[in-house]
Design a protein around this motif. Structure first.
Motif, mmCIF file in Angstrom:
data_model
loop_
_atom_site.group_PDB
_atom_site.id
_atom_site.type_symbol
_atom_site.label_atom_id
_atom_site.label_comp_id
_atom_site.label_asym_id
_atom_site.label_seq_id
_atom_site.Cartn_x
_atom_site.Cartn_y
_atom_site.Cartn_z
ATOM 1 N N TYR A 126 25.238 33.632 42.129
ATOM 2 C CA TYR A 126 26.503 34.409 41.463
ATOM 3 C C TYR A 126 26.619 35.435 40.656
ATOM 4 C CZ TYR A 126 31.252 33.643 39.187
ATOM 5 O OH TYR A 126 32.665 33.623 38.793
ATOM 6 N N PHE A 180 31.963 30.123 36.756
ATOM 7 C CA PHE A 180 32.377 30.624 36.997
ATOM 8 C C PHE A 180 32.864 31.573 35.683
ATOM 9 C CE2 PHE A 180 37.279 30.921 36.093
ATOM 10 C CZ PHE A 180 37.480 32.247 36.267
ATOM 11 N N ARG A 181 32.625 32.751 35.448
ATOM 12 C CA ARG A 181 33.251 33.495 34.027
ATOM 13 C C ARG A 181 34.550 34.470 34.228
ATOM 14 N NH1 ARG A 181 27.465 34.607 31.817
ATOM 15 N NH2 ARG A 181 26.262 33.581 33.315
ATOM 16 N N PRO A 182 35.430 33.332 33.916
ATOM 17 C CA PRO A 182 37.390 34.158 33.515
ATOM 18 C C PRO A 182 36.878 35.670 32.472
ATOM 19 C CG PRO A 182 36.822 32.282 31.458
ATOM 20 C CD PRO A 182 35.769 31.763 32.122
ATOM 21 N N ALA A 183 38.356 36.377 32.994
ATOM 22 C CA ALA A 183 38.290 37.190 32.729
ATOM 23 C C ALA A 183 38.419 37.682 30.770
ATOM 24 C CB ALA A 183 39.255 37.876 33.346
ATOM 25 N N TYR A 224 38.520 33.143 48.894
ATOM 26 C CA TYR A 224 38.416 33.708 48.899
ATOM 27 C C TYR A 224 39.490 34.530 47.599
ATOM 28 C CZ TYR A 224 39.482 39.053 48.336
ATOM 29 O OH TYR A 224 39.012 39.947 48.181
ATOM 30 N N LEU A 225 40.506 33.046 47.195
ATOM 31 C CA LEU A 225 40.678 32.899 46.013
ATOM 32 C C LEU A 225 40.003 32.676 44.473
ATOM 33 C CD1 LEU A 225 44.380 32.717 44.991
ATOM 34 C CD2 LEU A 225 43.184 30.445 44.675
ATOM 35 N N VAL A 226 39.025 32.032 44.552
ATOM 36 C CA VAL A 226 38.006 31.533 43.589
ATOM 37 C C VAL A 226 37.223 32.734 43.487
ATOM 38 C CG1 VAL A 226 36.097 29.945 43.096
ATOM 39 C CG2 VAL A 226 38.343 29.337 44.314
ATOM 40 N N MET A 227 36.449 33.175 44.850
ATOM 41 C CA MET A 227 35.623 34.493 44.857
ATOM 42 C C MET A 227 36.618 35.811 43.979
ATOM 43 S SD MET A 227 34.136 36.340 47.493
ATOM 44 C CE MET A 227 35.127 36.981 47.975
ATOM 45 N N MET A 228 38.091 36.086 43.730
ATOM 46 C CA MET A 228 38.657 37.504 43.393
ATOM 47 C C MET A 228 38.570 36.830 41.634
ATOM 48 S SD MET A 228 42.555 37.199 44.963
ATOM 49 C CE MET A 228 43.065 37.172 43.778
ATOM 50 N N ILE A 229 38.811 35.562 41.350
ATOM 51 C CA ILE A 229 38.863 35.405 40.023
ATOM 52 C C ILE A 229 37.637 35.399 39.383
ATOM 53 C CG2 ILE A 229 41.121 34.512 40.272
ATOM 54 C CD1 ILE A 229 39.770 31.297 39.561
ATOM 55 N N GLY A 230 36.879 34.796 39.690
ATOM 56 C CA GLY A 230 35.453 35.369 39.496
ATOM 57 C C GLY A 230 34.989 36.937 39.419
ATOM 58 N N ALA A 231 35.204 37.645 40.185
ATOM 59 C CA ALA A 231 35.445 38.997 40.574
ATOM 60 C C ALA A 231 35.995 39.787 38.810
ATOM 61 C CB ALA A 231 35.600 39.554 41.910
ATOM 62 N N ARG A 232 37.128 39.161 38.865
ATOM 63 C CA ARG A 232 37.762 40.110 37.551
ATOM 64 C C ARG A 232 36.612 39.138 36.413
ATOM 65 N NH1 ARG A 232 40.046 41.605 34.272
ATOM 66 N NH2 ARG A 232 42.083 41.663 33.637
ATOM 67 N N GLY A 233 36.588 38.174 36.331
ATOM 68 C CA GLY A 233 35.663 37.741 35.381
ATOM 69 C C GLY A 233 34.513 38.566 35.308
ATOM 70 N N LEU A 234 34.059 38.938 36.093
ATOM 71 C CA LEU A 234 32.833 39.373 35.823
ATOM 72 C C LEU A 234 32.681 40.746 36.046
ATOM 73 C CD1 LEU A 234 30.424 37.195 38.592
ATOM 74 C CD2 LEU A 234 30.042 37.080 35.635
ATOM 75 N N SER A 235 33.486 41.604 36.131
ATOM 76 C CA SER A 235 34.013 43.021 36.890
ATOM 77 C C SER A 235 35.209 43.576 35.932
ATOM 78 C CB SER A 235 33.810 43.593 37.934
ATOM 79 O OG SER A 235 35.841 43.573 38.716
ATOM 80 N N ILE A 277 28.909 39.229 44.322
ATOM 81 C CA ILE A 277 30.378 39.151 43.777
ATOM 82 C C ILE A 277 31.132 40.390 44.775
ATOM 83 C CG2 ILE A 277 32.705 38.958 42.600
ATOM 84 C CD1 ILE A 277 31.838 36.265 42.151
ATOM 85 N N GLN A 278 30.113 41.352 44.142
ATOM 86 C CA GLN A 278 31.344 42.327 44.731
ATOM 87 C C GLN A 278 30.669 42.202 46.298
ATOM 88 O OE1 GLN A 278 29.554 45.698 42.161
ATOM 89 N NE2 GLN A 278 31.445 45.643 41.304
ATOM 90 N N GLY A 309 35.813 45.554 43.303
ATOM 91 C CA GLY A 309 35.211 44.647 42.864
ATOM 92 C C GLY A 309 34.842 46.037 41.454
ATOM 93 N N ASP A 355 40.035 44.404 39.318
ATOM 94 C CA ASP A 355 41.573 43.605 40.101
ATOM 95 C C ASP A 355 41.265 43.859 41.698
ATOM 96 O OD1 ASP A 355 43.152 44.837 39.453
ATOM 97 O OD2 ASP A 355 44.959 43.334 39.989
#
Ligand code: NA
Ligand code: NA
Lengths: 969, 94, 172, 118, 541, 113
Positions: E160, A776-779, F90-101, E165-166, F108, F104
């Motif tokens: 990952y 995990f990488r947080p925002a 879904y929650l975990v993926m959603m925060i993961g996506a927010r972090g990577l991309s 992820i998208q 993505g 929100d």
């Protein structure tokens, strides 16, 4: 078997060739020669039978269900063609030995070439139309690979793709045509199809079949308007051009037409389609050939033209025309193959094929020059050479077209003859004049054996041209009889037929051709012209490229319209489908039987006013006020739980309540890492009207979907229930399942298999969440410590979580929360134990237990709890699943199916008899999995915070979880 | 009037009061204005449902409803304290 | 004994709870409840840094609880009255600080329970500097009266209950 | 109201009274939640619902079932105990959250002013 | 019967074995890849053996009618959950185990280390797939769908990165909604018929009143929406290309199988419920399936033409194959089923091999170079003619090229491999099914399939030329033996499928015949008696 | 009662549909939660509505018509638990996506113009 080996041999050779080392040029050639000679020997061995008019067949079962066997079949036509394929193949292989550079990776070349030979033999020998299509496409494929042999060159790649696209598409059409033919006749067997000519011609599907077959044949034989691929195929090494693109593969199309002549010919449609294409091709090919500057380009167009000639003959469709067509196929193969080889020699020796540069080569290459000139003469139709004979037959046949007064076909034929004389002259012009200076290489005569195939072929031209009766007549006869059967006409292959109209046409063509060439050279700057006069606009290659590009562009354009890569439209479509499809398919509901139902309960209604209101408010707020939305969803959740309770589902109510709690905590743990949306910065990116259209649409969909589900639910609720399997469960739960809580018995006995799957889902999701959180990488905005904890005004900002709980603001709440832990544990046990008979069970118990631990995490933080409590969720998960499985497998011991329950009855002192059903142990497994899952997910999520606390404000994107990763959770 | 009608009327009245109370909580839940208001309203909603469960038990003379009330009493506060902690500290588990 | 039964009171409560939940006095339930009463505190022991409360004077506790119960009912009616009859703006809601002598965490917990259960008062926190209790009062008339009441009516008895032999006891 | 006919008047009347009282008090508590002006006032409303409202209903339940089933049914006491143990935690945490959120908001509005604990 | 014949237990092994092996792997330390791989491989091989054994049992007359029924928890259908091993499910199990083995070996080198939990998730995926193929209960089917999906969620996200992820967000969101739709469908069907057992449903459908029949049809249509979302019918399958393009190679190969589960479910439910003997409901929805399938084929073909990268192209290829199957199922309701199943086998094997292959070919050159190459070719920009000396192809590149060509041929339905045989036999069967007058839809479908084949040829040739022939120095990719073997094996299977077409078709004809006798099926499933307790063992029941 | 429940299911489901069509991940997850409630209630309702007739059978000899249908309840229980698990995912993926991309958005990435 002999027949089968004829087809198999080249393929076997191909595999062997592929396995040889890169530089094994000699061994490769010997192998290929061996294959060709072997093939010739086999074919020769078949000759007596074939000559006797027998049709030799070999059948192997392949797809009996579809009436499809692997059939090889030799008659005269097939035999002649296979001889052609093998003999020219032999010469080409010999030639290639010298043509290919020592640095060339020859295994690939010879492997493909031999595979082509096999495929071509397959086409010729197929006794089954489907099988013919298979080999047909194989020739396209091998041709593609051979043209692309020098694939580092763009022209080779382009040529290969173009050739393959056109011929393979034609092949698909042919397949469709074959299917239609098979449908008409009821069989794909060639003999059956050929015998069913009248049935085919009378069938309503005749025209589609004809068109489809013609498309296959015309593309393969490079007929107008599909001719453009052939010149581009000249990027192939010359042996390939001479073998595939003059002597054999391109002949597959006309071969097919001849082959199917008995089945398809004899109608105006046939003549118009085949003959029409042929006439266009013959004129265009011949005309364009004159203006080529590339030796091989000239030969390619000339080939197109000659193929057109053959096609015209087939299109004319009289028996004599077919004789002429077959004859010309053979003649063209000999002179054109030799010309290609000659061109290859020139290219090989001088380093160029440019007609504008090459001059006076007869001084350096006298023998080659002689051979090429003779072959060109044959191509031009000069008497005493084989080309003359077949061309004169052609002229004779054109005279019959359209009756006595219609001469256009004959004019076209003469024009074509003139053009061919002109380009033949142009071809041989390289040998005359002053020797060119500054060629890339200094030419010498090629090695003896490289020239040998040319010599042999030219000799054949001469022999056939001078003494056709002795040389070619027997072969031709074989083929003709095989094709025409009883219709076989009487014909005379003499050199001299006296003065007649065809002879006059030949003379006209010869003289006119020479004049034309002279005029063009003198007055039209033939050697410098960049473009073909009149016809340069007719650029099939450019059209092909444009089509391909447009196809991709168009597909992209279309894809954007009929598809999407975004999520929202997909969900919208799903909802739309949910709304419409059932109604479209099932139609309007029939008159509905309604049973009297419970009256309106205002209190229940009031409760759902709350539930529905919360849902609507949540929908309103979810964008910017996440916490509010979460609380509102919780409101709907708790009303749902109350509804379950109200409506006789206490188990559901308990589970829903616990899940509600855990979900809230979970989402809050997640919200920690989702930076807030702030209204001002998230302005609309789209024009407002678009936004409003979309919103209106979505709102309509939401209302519609809601109404539909409400209507359906209501329809079911007021409708008398059908005879359900539920009664069985109610009647057997206590007696058979040993529990009075039917829902629980359902879960751990009747449908325990579902439960097993369900806990697997839990375990899987837990593993996935854990795996995701490991990386995990947080925002960036949320990576640091939350602002609340950085607030100096709060005394807790200076305390660790453990200190807050030990002496800070959580001290007093902590007393309660810690005191509650054993109570919660015992309550979990309580719900677990009673589950089989009363509301409760492994799920609820597991959730209670997990929440009890979770409260401790909330209170004192991850580090503190984990330094005192080593809860290994992975083990809980594994243990729970295995326990549930093992319990189920225990039934095997008794010879019962998986998950059959057994009850142990234990007499205990003081306590009395205890019933221990295996379902209880199964439920324990459920309990363990639920605890493991909940803990693993929530704790893994909670662990993310440790990172922020470890490195305040720095190293936020570092991978891994720091210390948390080391600790087993 | 029998005891049954009396009790039935009283239960019904209490139920109506509780549902009205829930409505008021929901109102607060919706309008906020602050996050703590919503949390408070949600917690009160949980408590109301607990009371509702008890009342249903009395209404139907059944013990089946008791466990739901027990669960709410013992564990209903967990989501509230999680929310409160989130508001106060920015994260639920530190 | 201490090792296996860290808090007999807790164990007894758990047993009692078990029996009440099962609404049964069968031997099996006594056995199971007893076992849980022993096991649960033992298993949760690592997470109990403050140990378990020792009630020194149960009688004082009962007296306190009775008094609180009356106070709770009384306050309920007060608050009801205010909600129903007064305008919100007229209600004098205030934070007040009460200096505390009570140190025992369990005592503080009990105090918080009493205060929070009494409508009209909400415990906010104990301010670390000075050990003052920050309290919110719904309708404040007289701050001094409140401080006095809390200290005498609640704090004193609680200190009696929890801290009589050695002040600050109960902490581990 | 299954079996409620067997309930004697001496039990039915107190049960009914307790129910009515409990209902009213619960309602009034949430009325406070809904109509009071500031959060710090509103938090006092639900306290009466929990303390007296729930208490009355619990008492009614105990009384009712005890008489109905002619045995001591007091497991509702557990609920009371748990509510008494958890309600203070809840109000403490919500209150503290509110106080510090307001403090922080005030600090952000006016960074110079070092507001103490109100 | 007091003891179940032990061979019958084999029916549940494909579900249990991966479950137990997966559960055993959970507590094992993340770093012990070797151990986990060994366990997984052993499970895979055993699974394969069991699947083959089931196939032999089903086909060999061990069970009456070739239908083995296993009553989980020993409750008779329709009350308990029955697992059914007939020729079709056994075939699907063999296919699954085969591809799984290939994928497992393939991932041994690299992929199982990219993230945690690869091996347990993989086992659970197998469990879900096998369960979905075996179960005869609609809700149990939902559960196994969820097991499969949950594992696939994990696997799709495996490794990952942003792209995954998208794609995962889309894949997961669509499937979560589809699961809800599934539940609505199941509940409506239960409301209408009072049963969840598919065979029982088939037995009851003719007896339902008009209202219940209507409700059942609505429920079935809703259920089909869920299946078809997983089966990627247009316009429900847009998630698929994106997911395929971003999933790691082994996962992509398994996804190929998962698309087929949706189709399989439609086939199972529809033939059992709306086949012969369904009374007024007979043939419900078949026409819609045909139309939808045809639209899907068209969409997939367009997508293939428009795709530039291999993964996306494979995705659209899978859509084409899905659409073809759906159209075929709908078209004749079973008459051409044998050919359809043959098509399913061929296209699944080839597509799985192709997914693995893409990953290997992408090592040849960076994707950026390819884009430039294609523009140059499109605009006929010639690079200067070089010396006509060929470029040597080392073994690995030759292997990749050959495998690519083989896969491309099967996917496009070109001779001589299985794709062509399938396509031809489909056409033949469709035409043969209409001896007097072929309807326009049949011609349309045939034309569409030919067009799709053409599109596939063009697209795959473009990709192949760009990958293997593009200008510039070709660096032979580093290829591990363990990566080449599975690809080669799958390709060889495609070849075997072609050569042994007769044998395969014999089996499929028997399969189809069994499927079309839905009455026998119901009788077998509902008639299977539970094992009786021995007289002494009192009280258990 | 039936009408109330049916309308409520419709409203909650409609709110869910509206939310899953929104562009933000949190809206989507909220929508999924709401839709799950509605769907669970639908499954539950398929056993028809029963007040105070929980499927708890005190004796083996009973009249099944006197008890609520247990089957839908069992199904809902499974659906609730599975829904919980998938929401978590879904929650975990959603925060993961927010972090990577850094976005929100449900795709993505912010939609391109
Ligand atoms: Na379940
Ligand atoms: Na067939």
């Amino acid at each position: 078997m002999l027949l089968a080996s004829l087809v198999l041999l080249p393929f076997l050779g191909s595999v062997l060739a592929a396995l040889m080392p890169q530089d094994a040029r000699n061994r490769e050639s010997w192998l290929a020669i061996g294959v060709a000679v072997g093939g010739l020997a086999i074919a020769a061995a078949l000759f007596p039978q074939v000559a006797a008019g027998e049709v030799v067949r070999a059948e192997f079962a392949w797809l009996p269900a579809e009436g499809l066997d692997f059939v090889l079949r030799v008659d005269g036509l097939a035999w002649v063609f296979s001889m052609l394929v093998l003999a020219i193949g032999l010469l080409v292989v010999l030639y290639a030995r010298y043509y290919m550079s020592p640095e060339d990776p020859v295994p690939r070349f010879f492997a493909f070439l031999l595979a082509f030979m096999g495929s071509m033999l397959g086409v010729v020998l197929s006794g089954n139309l489907v099988q013919l299509v298979v080999f047909w496409e194989l020739t396209s494929l091998t041709s593609f690979l051979l043209i692309g042999y020098w694939h580092h060159r763009a022209d080779a790649r382009r040529g290969a793709r173009m050739a393959f696209t056109v011929t393979a598409t034609g092949g698909l059409c042919l397949m469709a045509g074959v299917l239609v033919l098979g449908h008409i006749v009821g069989s794909y067997d060639l003999d059956v199809v050929l015998a069913a000519g009248d049935q085919i011609r009378d069938h309503e599907l005749y025209l589609p079949a004809l068109v489809l077959v013609a498309l296959g044949a015309l593309t393969k034989s490079a007929q107008f308007p599909f001719h453009f691929w052939l010149p581009h195929a000249m990027a192939a090494p010359t042996p390939v051009s001479s073998y595939l693109h003059s002597a054999t593969m391109v002949k597959a199309g006309v071969f097919l037409l001849v082959r199917l002549w008995p089945a398809l010919a004899g109608t105006p449609e046939w003549t118009w389609i085949i003959g029409g294409a042929g006439v266009c091709t013959l004129l265009i090919g011949a005309f364009v050939a004159i203006f080529q500057h590339d030796l091989k380009g000239l030969l390619a167009y000339s080939t197109i033209s000659h193929l057109g000639l053959i096609t015209v003959l087939i299109g004319i469709g009289t028996p004599l025309a077919i004789v002429a067509a077959i004859f010309h196929i053979l003649n063209h193969a000999t002179f054109k193959a030799s010309l290609f080889m000659a061109a290859g020699i020139i290219d090989h020796e001088t380093g160029t094929r440019d007609l504008r540069v090459l001059r006076g080569l007869r001084h350096k290459l006298p023998i080659t020059a002689t051979l090429a000139i003779v072959a060109s003469a044959a191509m031009a139709g000069v008497p005493l050479l084989n080309g003359f004979l077949s061309k004169e037959m052609f002229f004779a046949e054109t005279l019959h077209v359209g009756g006595d007064r219609n001469w256009w076909m004959s004019y076209a034929a003469v024009a074509m003859g003139m053009f061919s004389v002109a380009y033949s002259l142009r071809f041989i012009s390289v040998f005359f004049g002053t020797p060119a200076q500054g060629l890339p290489r200094d030419p010498h005569e090629p090695p003896r054996w490289m020239r040998f195939p040319v010599e042999l072929l030219v000799l054949a031209c001469l022999v056939v041209g001078v003494a056709p009766g002795v040389s070619i007549e027997p072969l031709l006869h074989l083929a003709v009889v095989a094709t025409l059967g009883e219709d076989a006409p009487a014909y005379d292959l003499a050199v001299w037929h006296g003065f007649n109209l065809p002879l006059l046409m030949s003379v006209c063509a010869l003289v006119g051709g020479m004049l034309l060439y002279g005029v063009l050279r003198r007055h039209f700057d033939l050697a410098r012209r960049e473009r073909v006069p009149l016809l340069h606009r007719l650029n099939g290659a450019q059209a092909y490229e444009t089509t391909m590009l447009q196809l991709t562009r168009g597909a992209e354009w279309l894809l954007r319209r009929v598809g999407t890569r975004r999520l929202q439209p997909q969900l919208m479509l799903m909802m739309l489908a949910l709304l419409l499809i059932p109604l479209l398919l099932a139609g309007a509901p029939p008159a509905w039987t309604v049973i009297p139902v419970r009256g309106f309960d205002p209190i229940f209604a009031g409760m759902w006013l709350i539930g529905a209101g919360c849902a609507l408010a949540a929908a309103w707020m979810a964008k910017y006020h996440r916490l509010a939305a979460l609380a509102l969803v919780g409101g709907t959740g708790i009303v749902t739980a109350a509804t379950f309770l109200w409506l006789s589902a206490p188990d559901l109510a308990l589970t829903q309540l616990m899940v509600e709690t855990v979900t809230t905590v979970l989402i809050l743990l997640g919200l920690r890492w989702l930076p807030p949306r702030i209204e001002s910065i998230a302005g609309p990116v789209q024009p407002p009207w678009q936004v409003w259209t979309r919103r209106t649409r979505d709102l309509a969909l939401a209302v519609g979907g809601g109404l539909a589900l409400a209507a359906l639910t209501h329809a079911v609720l007021v409708h008398p229930a059908s005879d359900t399997i539920a009664d069985f469960f109610l009647l057997n739960a206590l007696g058979g399942g040993g529990g009075s809580n039917v829902v629980n018995v359902l879960l751990v006995d009747f449908r325990s298999f579902d439960t097993l799957g369900e806990i697997t889902v839990l375990a899987v999701v837990a593993l996935t969440v854990y795996a995701l959180l490991r990386r995990f990488r947080p925002a960036p905005e949320s990576a640091g410590i939350p602002p609340q904890q950085r607030f100096e005004g709060d005394p807790a900002s200076r305390q660790s979580p453990a200190e807050q709980a030990g002496s800070g603001y959580l001290l007093v709440p902590g007393i309660y929360l810690r005191l509650l832990l054993p109570f919660m544990g015992v309550i979990a046990v309580y719900f677990f134990m009673r589950g089989h008979n009363l509301p409760g069970g492994g799920f609820v118990a597991g959730l209670i237990f997990a929440v009890a631990i979770l409260v401790q995490y909330m209170l004192a933080g991850t580090v503190w709890v984990e330094s005192r409590l080593n809860l290994r969720p992975h083990r809980w998960l594994g243990f729970g699943l295995l326990l549930a499985c093992t319990t189920g497998l225990g039934a095997w011991w008794f010879g019962h199916p998986f998950l059959t329950t057994h009850t142990a009855h234990v007499e205990w002192p003081l306590v009395g008899e205890l019933h221990l059903p295996s379902a209880f142990v199964f439920d324990l497994g459920v309990f363990a999995v639920v605890v493991g899952t909940t803990m693993l997910m929530l704790v893994a999520l909670a662990h993310q915070s440790l990172r922020a606390h470890r490195h305040p404000g720095e190293d936020l994107t570092a991978d891994g979880q720091g210390g948390a990763e080391g600790r087993r959770i | 009037m029998t005891t049954a009608t009396l009790l039935s009327a009283a239960t019904l009245f209490a139920l109506a009061c509780v549902v009205l109370a829930m409505l008021l909580c929901t109102l607060r839940l919706m309008i906020g204005p602050s996050a703590q208001d919503r949390v408070l309203a949600l917690d009160t909603l949980w408590m109301c449902v607990m009371v509702l469960a008890l009342l249903l038990g009395i209404r139907h003379g059944s013990q089946i409803y008791f466990e739901a009330a027990l669960i709410i009493a013992l564990l209903g506060f967990v989501s509230t304290i999680a929310l409160a902690k989130f508001l106060m500290r920015g994260e639920v588990i530190e | 004994m201490r090792r296996w039964l860290p808090s007999p009171l807790l164990s007894a409560s758990l047993l009692l709870m078990w029996l009440m939940l099962n609404q049964s006095l069968e031997p099996a339930h006594w056995l199971l409840g007893g076992a849980l009463g022993v096991l649960a505190p033992l298993l949760s022991q690592p997470l109990q840094p403050h140990g378990h409360a020792r009630i020194r004077r149960p009688l004082a506790l009962f007296r306190l609880l009775w008094m609180a119960a009356i106070e709770i009912v009384r306050s309920c009616f007060n608050v009801t009255q205010i909600i129903l009859l007064r305008r919100s703006a007229d209600v004098n809601s205030q934070f007040i600080r009460v200096p505390l002598d009570l140190k025992s965490p369990h005592g503080l917990a009990l105090l918080s329970c009493l205060i929070n259960s009494t409508p009209g008062t909400v415990w906010v926190e104990i301010l670390p500097d000075g050990h003052e209790l920050l309290l919110h009062v719904f309708d404040l008339h007289d701050e001094a009266w409140w401080v006095h009441t809390i200290k005498t009516r609640y704090e004193q008895p609680i200190i009696e209950v929890f801290e009589t032999p050695e002040p600050g006891g109960g902490r581990t | 109201m299954s079996g409620a006919e067997s309930l004697p008047w001496w039990a039915a009347i107190p049960v009914a009274l307790l129910l009515v009282l409990g209902g009213i008090v619960t309602l009034v508590g949430t009325l406070g939640l809904a109509r009071l002006q500031s959060f710090y006032q509103r938090i006092h409303g639900p306290a009466i619902s929990i303390a007296l409202g729930a208490g009355c209903i619990l008492l009614a339940s105990m009384l009712y079932f005890t008489v109905m089933q002619s045995r001591l049914v007091i497991h509702e006491l557990l609920i009371s105990v748990f509510v008494l143990m958890t309600a203070p935690v809840v109000s403490m945490l919500i209150m503290r959250a509110a106080v510090y959120r307001d403090l922080r908001a005030a600090r952000e509005m006016d960074p110079g002013n070092d507001a103490g604990n109100s | 019967m007091t003891v179940l014949p032990w061979l019958n237990h084999l029916i549940i092994v494909p579900v249990l074995l991966p479950l137990i092996v997966g559960a055993l792997m959970i507590p094992i330390n993340q770093k012990r890849h070797g151990l986990k791989f060994g366990l997984g491989l052993a499970s895979g091989m055993l699974l394969w053996a069991v699947a083959v054994a089931l196939l032999v049992l089903a086909d060999g007359g061990y069970w009456p009618g070739g239908i083995g029924v296993y009553l989980a928890a020993n409750w008779a259908a329709p009350f308990g959950i029955a697992l059914v091993a007939d020729r079709l499910s056994a075939l699907m199990l063999v296919l699954t185990a085969t591809i799984a083995l290939a994928v497992l070996v393939f991932s041994a080198r690299r992929w199982d280390r990219v993230g945690v939990s690869f091996h347990p998730l993989f086992q659970f995926l197998l469990m879900g797939l096998n369960g979905a193929f075996l179960t005869n209960d609609l809700f149990n089917l939902f559960v196994f769908f969820e097991v499969m999906l949950a594992a696939s969620y994990g696997l799709v996200l495996h490794g990952y990165n942003l792209r995954r992820i998208q794609a995962g967000m889309q894949y997961i969101a669509v499937n979560l909604v589809a699961s809800l739709v599934f539940l609505i469908g199941v509940s409506l069907i239960y409301a209408a018929s009072g049963t969840l057992n598919i065979a029982d449903l088939g037995a009851r459908v003719a007896l339902l009143g008009a209202q219940d029949a209507w409700l059942l049809q609505v429920g079935a249509a809703v259920l089909a929406l869920a299946f078809l979302t997983k089966g990627a019918m247009w316009p429900l399958g847009f998630w698929l290309p994106t997911t395929y393009a971003s999933a790691s190679a082994p996962v992509g190969a398994m996804l190929v199988l998962m698309t087929k589960v949706g189709v399989y479910a439609v086939l199972r439910v529809w033939l059992a419920v709306f086949g012969e003997g369904a009374g007024a409901a007979e043939g419900f929805g078949f026409a819609a399936l045909t139309l939808g399938g045809m639209a899907t084929v068209l969409f997939g073909a367009i997508g293939m033409l428009a795709s530039q990268d291999g993964g996306r192209m494979a995705g659209y290829g899978a859509i084409v194959s899905s659409g073809t199957l759906l159209a075929v199922i709908g078209h004749s309701g079973g008459a051409v089923l044998a050919s359809g199943l043959y098509y399913l086998l061929g296209s699944t094997l080839a597509m799985a091999a192709f997914m693995l292959l893409i990953e290997l070919t992408e090592r040849i050159r960076p994707p950026g170079a390819a884009l430039i190459a294609i523009t140059m070719e499109a605009f006929a920009i010639e690079d200067k003619p070089e010396d006509p000396v060929g470029v040597g192809i080392p073994g690995t590149l030759a292997f990749l090229g050959l495998s690519f060509a083989a896969c491309a041929l099967v996917i496009a339905g070109m001779p001589p491999l299985a794709g062509f045989v399938a396509k031809f036999s489909l056409f033949h069967a469709m035409l043969a099914a209409a001896p007097e007058g072929v309807p326009a839809t049949t011609w349309g479908l045939i034309g569409l399939m030919i067009l799709a084949g053409l599109a596939a040829i063009i697209a795959l040739m473009r990709l192949g030329v760009r990958t293997f022939w593009a200008a510039g120095a070709v660096t032979p990719p580093r290829l591990q033996f363990s990566e080449a073997v599975p690809v080669g094996a799958l390709v060889i299977l495609c070849v075997l499928l072609t050569v042994q077409a007769g044998t395969v078709f014999d089996y499929l004809d028997r399969t189809t015949a069994g499927l079309l006798r839905s009455g026998d099926y119901a009788a077998r499933v509902l008639g299977e008696p539970p094992v009786l307790r021995a007289p002494g063992a009192e009280g258990a029941r | 009662m039936e009408l109330v429940l049916a309308i409520s299911v419709g409203v909650v489901f409609g709110a869910g549909i509206w939310l899953i069509l929104r562009p933000r991940t949190f809206q989507l997850i909220t929508g999924l939660l709401l839709m799950s409630y509605a769907v669970n209630l639908v499954i539950f309702a398929m056993g028809r509505l029963w007040v105070d007739k929980p499927p708890i059978t005190p004796t083996p000899a009973i009249d099944p018509a006197q008890f609520a249908d247990p089957l839908p309840q069992g199904l809902v229980l499974t659906a609730i638990v599975i829904g919980f698990a998938t929401t978590a995912l879904y929650l975990v993926m959603m925060i993961g996506a927010r972090g990577l991309s850094g976005s929100d958005h449900v795709d993505g990435e912010e939609p391109r113009e």
